[in-house]
Design a protein around this motif. Structure first.
Motif, PDB file in Angstrom:
ATOM      1  N   ASP A 274      -6.741  -6.073  -6.744  1.00  0.00           N
ATOM      2  CA  ASP A 274      -6.979  -7.035  -5.657  1.00  0.00           C
ATOM      3  C   ASP A 274      -7.976  -7.891  -5.920  1.00  0.00           C
ATOM      4  N   VAL A 286      -2.979  -3.908  -1.116  1.00  0.00           N
ATOM      5  CA  VAL A 286      -3.435  -2.839  -0.424  1.00  0.00           C
ATOM      6  C   VAL A 286      -3.676  -1.453  -1.144  1.00  0.00           C
ATOM      7  N   GLU A 288      -6.731   1.635  -3.304  1.00  0.00           N
ATOM      8  CA  GLU A 288      -8.131   2.127  -3.605  1.00  0.00           C
ATOM      9  C   GLU A 288      -7.895   2.630  -5.067  1.00  0.00           C
ATOM     10  N   ARG A 303       2.700  -4.468   1.298  1.00  0.00           N
ATOM     11  CA  ARG A 303       3.169  -4.515   2.569  1.00  0.00           C
ATOM     12  C   ARG A 303       4.290  -5.265   2.796  1.00  0.00           C
ATOM     13  N   LEU A 308       3.851   0.255   3.568  1.00  0.00           N
ATOM     14  CA  LEU A 308       3.029   0.085   2.334  1.00  0.00           C
ATOM     15  C   LEU A 308       3.879   0.562   1.152  1.00  0.00           C
ATOM     16  N   THR A 520       2.690   2.448   8.331  1.00  0.00           N
ATOM     17  CA  THR A 520       1.374   1.826   8.925  1.00  0.00           C
ATOM     18  C   THR A 520       1.461   1.869  10.559  1.00  0.00           C
TER      19      THR A 520
END
Length: 530
Positions: A274, A286, A288, A303, A308, A520
């Motif tokens: 990102d 989105v 990590e 999304r 997601l 979500t």
């Protein structure tokens, strides 16, 4: 009323479709299994007509009339793989006897042994004549265009997968099928430095041509022999970098055969990072970073509505859901594939029924009803910034923008929808996670477009706005259909033939990963996915 109940569709098929093959155990089936059994029987009938009887090699496609004269004069490793596993499915469902299945498979394996292939790598070329078994150097339809013999990682992956399945499913052909599969060296596609020398693992190339046999526009492509071949080859100018795409089957085979390091499993991009360097991708992800086997992995997602999901390259169904036909990703990846696959399917359904309002769903590369072959998908589910459109007019491409002051990108929402093109095989791929939605969708398609269903099952695609049909059957797409049905009816039984050889190497890798995929907001409506 557009929605048909199970009895209605069963009556429809019984009245209008000539269901081939034997009865036996199928006579005792009721409800959904009876409908699926009819689908399987007719789909198998298309394979019977696709195959050249003397060689046991399937054509790539055949016309909707199933007449032998309409068979294509070319086939591929993928097509051959589809026929092999279709024969296993037909045997296990009860459409053919064990003897017939054994004879059919034996004839095909004998032909595969006679096909010309790249000696140093053991890989098969992309196109052969199904009647003569000859390697194609001139395209037969229309004739005259040159064919530059190509070795494809993904196509060889599907053939190797089917050969391993045969080796585990047919004792009489165990040694022959296993020898063919294990003589294929997938390390010849692996580039350990594809992501840089410090990445820890590399990627697969799309494939290669033999030096001197590459197309004229390949002058700038890399050349080398890093897989240890005695000759230089010309590699494609790209690698398969997106993880959730169908080429991962070649990765799985290479890892299981100990030809590619296990770390390669974590090298493919779930999404691109990102950061501004990557803001050209389809959407802002989105996610990590996590580390597995020393490999840093960005567990990115896109999304879609309240979901997601891990995107594919183009947003199509077969990129995500073809591999789980033969590899139990959902079982082996409880925190990864088991999360994203149902959400991905639900997003396809939501797009077709709610966002685009087509009334139907199932978007995947298929025959174009107007002629030729095209890539269809849900653009919002793909990494490709150009996307796969879901309709004939290319109107369903969306840019959700990029929210970063250093590299902003204004969103470009969809403001109109054109003529949606739906392919039934894409709906069948959802059987494992959304059986009710799949059966309803297929029933609607058969009811509303009677010409879409023929003696070989569902034809390849339909423009749901105009009703125009792609009036042919593709071995690739029919192979997905019958495999999906067999797994549903046999509780994953077809999948077991490959998984027993892959499980020791692949299951530990899948079990350790945690995708960023999730819902979500709470939602109990899975549209039949549960």
């Amino acid at each position: 009323m557009r929605r048909l109940i199970a009895i209605a569709i069963a009556t429809l098929l019984a009245a209008t479709v000539s269901v081939a093959q034997a009865a036996g155990p199928r006579d005792r089936l009721v409800g959904d299994d009876a409908i699926l059994s009819d689908y399987a029987a007719d789909t198998w009938h298309s394979f019977v007509k696709l195959v050249e009887p003397r060689t046991g090699l399937p054509a790539d496609n055949i016309g909707g009339d199933l007449h032998p004269r309409s068979r294509s004069a070319y086939t591929s490793p993928t097509n051959i793989g589809m026929y092999l596993w279709a024969t296993l499915a037909a045997r296990d469902i009860g459409l053919v006897t064990e003897k017939e299945a054994r004879e059919r498979i034996g004839r095909t394996l004998d032909s595969v042994e006679r096909l010309e292939r790249h000696e140093a790598s053991g890989q098969f070329y992309n196109w052969y004549h199904p009647t003569t078994r000859e390697l194609l150097t001139t395209w037969p339809e229309p004739p005259g265009h040159p064919v530059y013999p190509f070795l494809s990682s993904v196509d060889n992956g599907w053939l190797a997968a089917a050969l391993i399945m045969v080796s585990n499913a047919v004792p009489e052909h165990r040694d022959q099928a296993w020898q063919l599969a294990t003589s294929m060296d997938f390390s010849c596609y692996y580039d350990p430095d594809a992501k840089g020398p410090d990445a820890g693992a590399g990627l697969l190339r799309g494939g290669f041509w033999v030096e001197g046999g590459a197309p004229p526009d390949s002058d700038g492509y890399p050349r080398g022999d890093y897989c240890g071949m005695a000759e230089d080859v010309v590699y494609t100018g790209h690698h398969y970098g997106a993880f959730n795409t169908e080429p991962r089957v070649a990765s799985y085979i290479g890892i299981a055969l100990d030809q590619i390091p296990a770390e390669h499993y974590f090298a493919g991009w779930r999404t691109f990072p990102d950061t501004c360097d990557w803001n050209w991708q389809g959407a802002q992800p989105v996610g990590e970073w996590r580390t597995y086997l020393g490999i840093d992995v960005f567990e990115g997602t896109y999304r879609y509505s309240d979901k997601l999901v891990v995107p594919t390259w183009g947003g199509s169904m077969f990129e995500a859901m073809m591999v789980p036909l033969v590899v139990p990703e959902i079982e082996w990846g409880p925190d990864s594939w088991a999360v994203t696959h149902p959400l991905y399917v639900e997003a396809q359904i939501e797009f077709g029924l709610e966002e685009a309002g087509y009334g139907y769903w199932g978007f995947s590369p298929a025959s174009d009803p107007a002629g030729g072959y095209r890539e269809y998908g849900v653009d919002a589910l793909g990494l490709d910034p150009d996307g796969y459109a879901a309709d004939a007019e290319g109107l369903t491409l969306v840019d959700t923008g990029w929210d970063d002051p250093d590299c902003p990108r204004e969103p470009a929402p969809i403001d109109e929808y054109g003529e949606g093109v739906v392919t039934p095989h894409a709906a069948f791929l959802a059987l494992e996670v959304a059986p009710d939605a799949t059966l309803a969708n297929l029933a609607n398609l058969a009811d509303d477009f009677p010409d879409l269903y023929g003696r070989g099952g569902f034809k390849d695609a339909v423009n749901v706005a105009t009703g125009q049909i792609a009036d042919r059957y593709l071995a690739l797409d029919q192979g997905m259909v019958i495999a999906a049905v067999a797994n549903h009816m046999l509780d994953g039984g077809l999948r077991d033939y490959l998984s027993e050889s892959l499980e020791p190497s692949l299951r530990p890798l899948m079990e350790m990963e945690q995708f960023g995929a999730t819902r979500t907001t709470p939602n109990d409506d899975m549209r039949g996915a549960r």
